[in-house]
Design a protein around this motif. Structure first.
Motif, PDB file in Angstrom:
ATOM      1  N   LYS A  74      72.655  18.147 -38.756  1.00  0.00           N
ATOM      2  CA  LYS A  74      73.333  16.894 -38.476  1.00  0.00           C
ATOM      3  C   LYS A  74      74.379  17.130 -37.400  1.00  0.00           C
ATOM      4  O   LYS A  74      75.130  18.093 -37.449  1.00  0.00           O
ATOM      5  CB  LYS A  74      74.024  16.360 -39.726  1.00  0.00           C
ATOM      6  CG  LYS A  74      73.077  15.928 -40.796  1.00  0.00           C
ATOM      7  CD  LYS A  74      73.849  15.349 -41.972  1.00  0.00           C
ATOM      8  CE  LYS A  74      72.929  14.966 -43.084  1.00  0.00           C
ATOM      9  NZ  LYS A  74      73.670  14.429 -44.235  1.00  0.00           N
ATOM     10  N   ARG A  75      74.394  16.235 -36.476  1.00  0.00           N
ATOM     11  CA  ARG A  75      75.447  16.290 -35.475  1.00  0.00           C
ATOM     12  C   ARG A  75      76.584  15.424 -35.966  1.00  0.00           C
ATOM     13  O   ARG A  75      76.390  14.297 -36.373  1.00  0.00           O
ATOM     14  CB  ARG A  75      74.949  15.755 -34.141  1.00  0.00           C
ATOM     15  CG  ARG A  75      73.896  16.666 -33.525  1.00  0.00           C
ATOM     16  CD  ARG A  75      73.520  16.190 -32.188  1.00  0.00           C
ATOM     17  NE  ARG A  75      74.606  16.502 -31.277  1.00  0.00           N
ATOM     18  CZ  ARG A  75      74.632  16.136 -30.017  1.00  0.00           C
ATOM     19  NH1 ARG A  75      73.659  15.446 -29.507  1.00  0.00           N
ATOM     20  NH2 ARG A  75      75.652  16.452 -29.250  1.00  0.00           N
ATOM     21  N   GLY A  76      77.750  15.971 -35.934  1.00  0.00           N
ATOM     22  CA  GLY A  76      78.918  15.226 -36.383  1.00  0.00           C
ATOM     23  C   GLY A  76      79.244  14.105 -35.416  1.00  0.00           C
ATOM     24  O   GLY A  76      78.673  13.983 -34.332  1.00  0.00           O
ATOM     25  N   ASN A  77      80.159  13.296 -35.796  1.00  0.00           N
ATOM     26  CA  ASN A  77      80.601  12.215 -34.945  1.00  0.00           C
ATOM     27  C   ASN A  77      81.446  12.815 -33.817  1.00  0.00           C
ATOM     28  O   ASN A  77      82.614  13.121 -33.993  1.00  0.00           O
ATOM     29  CB  ASN A  77      81.414  11.202 -35.749  1.00  0.00           C
ATOM     30  CG  ASN A  77      81.725   9.972 -34.943  1.00  0.00           C
ATOM     31  OD1 ASN A  77      81.240   9.819 -33.824  1.00  0.00           O
ATOM     32  ND2 ASN A  77      82.535   9.100 -35.497  1.00  0.00           N
ATOM     33  N   ILE A  78      80.827  12.997 -32.685  1.00  0.00           N
ATOM     34  CA  ILE A  78      81.495  13.622 -31.549  1.00  0.00           C
ATOM     35  C   ILE A  78      82.133  12.529 -30.703  1.00  0.00           C
ATOM     36  O   ILE A  78      81.441  11.724 -30.092  1.00  0.00           O
ATOM     37  CB  ILE A  78      80.513  14.453 -30.706  1.00  0.00           C
ATOM     38  CG1 ILE A  78      79.897  15.541 -31.569  1.00  0.00           C
ATOM     39  CG2 ILE A  78      81.210  15.039 -29.499  1.00  0.00           C
ATOM     40  CD1 ILE A  78      78.787  16.296 -30.893  1.00  0.00           C
ATOM     41  N   GLY A  79      83.430  12.495 -30.702  1.00  0.00           N
ATOM     42  CA  GLY A  79      84.144  11.500 -29.920  1.00  0.00           C
ATOM     43  C   GLY A  79      84.451  12.028 -28.533  1.00  0.00           C
ATOM     44  O   GLY A  79      84.269  13.203 -28.229  1.00  0.00           O
ATOM     45  N   ILE A  80      84.921  11.150 -27.704  1.00  0.00           N
ATOM     46  CA  ILE A  80      85.297  11.543 -26.352  1.00  0.00           C
ATOM     47  C   ILE A  80      86.687  12.160 -26.416  1.00  0.00           C
ATOM     48  O   ILE A  80      87.594  11.598 -27.023  1.00  0.00           O
ATOM     49  CB  ILE A  80      85.318  10.318 -25.426  1.00  0.00           C
ATOM     50  CG1 ILE A  80      83.938   9.666 -25.382  1.00  0.00           C
ATOM     51  CG2 ILE A  80      85.748  10.710 -24.027  1.00  0.00           C
ATOM     52  CD1 ILE A  80      83.934   8.332 -24.670  1.00  0.00           C
ATOM     53  N   LYS A  81      86.839  13.304 -25.801  1.00  0.00           N
ATOM     54  CA  LYS A  81      88.153  13.940 -25.748  1.00  0.00           C
ATOM     55  C   LYS A  81      88.772  13.623 -24.390  1.00  0.00           C
ATOM     56  O   LYS A  81      88.222  13.962 -23.351  1.00  0.00           O
ATOM     57  CB  LYS A  81      88.025  15.447 -25.940  1.00  0.00           C
ATOM     58  CG  LYS A  81      87.549  15.816 -27.325  1.00  0.00           C
ATOM     59  CD  LYS A  81      87.527  17.309 -27.512  1.00  0.00           C
ATOM     60  CE  LYS A  81      87.060  17.647 -28.907  1.00  0.00           C
ATOM     61  NZ  LYS A  81      87.022  19.083 -29.132  1.00  0.00           N
TER      62      LYS A  81
END
Length: 86
Positions: free
Chosen positions: A13-20
Motif C-alpha cells: 500500500k502506498r501511503g497518502n503522499i502529500g505535496i511537500k
C-alpha cells in the motif's frame, strides 16, 4: 488427484503522499507577508458570508484546503531533497 499450492503476494500500500512545500522560504519576511496577504485576501469574502448561501462546514474546509494548496504551490514551490555527493 493432485495437490495444488497457491502462493499469494501481499500488495504494498502506498501511503497518502502529500505535496511537500518549501516552507523554508517563509523565513523571508517579504515572502511571508505576501503569503499572508494572499491568503487573507482570499478568505475575506468567506468571513462576510450571509446565511443565504448554504455552505456546510465541510464545504468551507474544502475551500480552505484548496486555497492553501493553490497559494502555497504558486508562492513556495515544491521542497527538493538535496542529495549528498559522494
Amino acid at each position: 488427484m493432485m495437490t495444488f499450492a497457491l502462493r499469494l503476494k501481499k500488495k504494498k500500500k502506498r501511503g497518502n503522499i502529500g505535496i511537500k512545500f518549501d516552507v523554508d522560504k517563509l523565513k523571508d519576511p517579504n515572502i511571508l507577508t505576501t503569503f499572508q496577504v494572499n491568503i487573507g485576501g482570499r478568505f475575506a469574502p468567506l468571513l462576510a458570508l450571509d446565511n443565504d448561501q448554504d455552505l456546510t462546514p465541510d464545504d468551507l474546509v474544502e475551500i480552505f484546503n484548496e486555497t492553501l494548496l493553490e497559494e502555497a504551490s504558486k508562492l513556495l514551490g515544491k521542497h527538493r531533497v538535496q542529495r549528498k555527493s559522494g
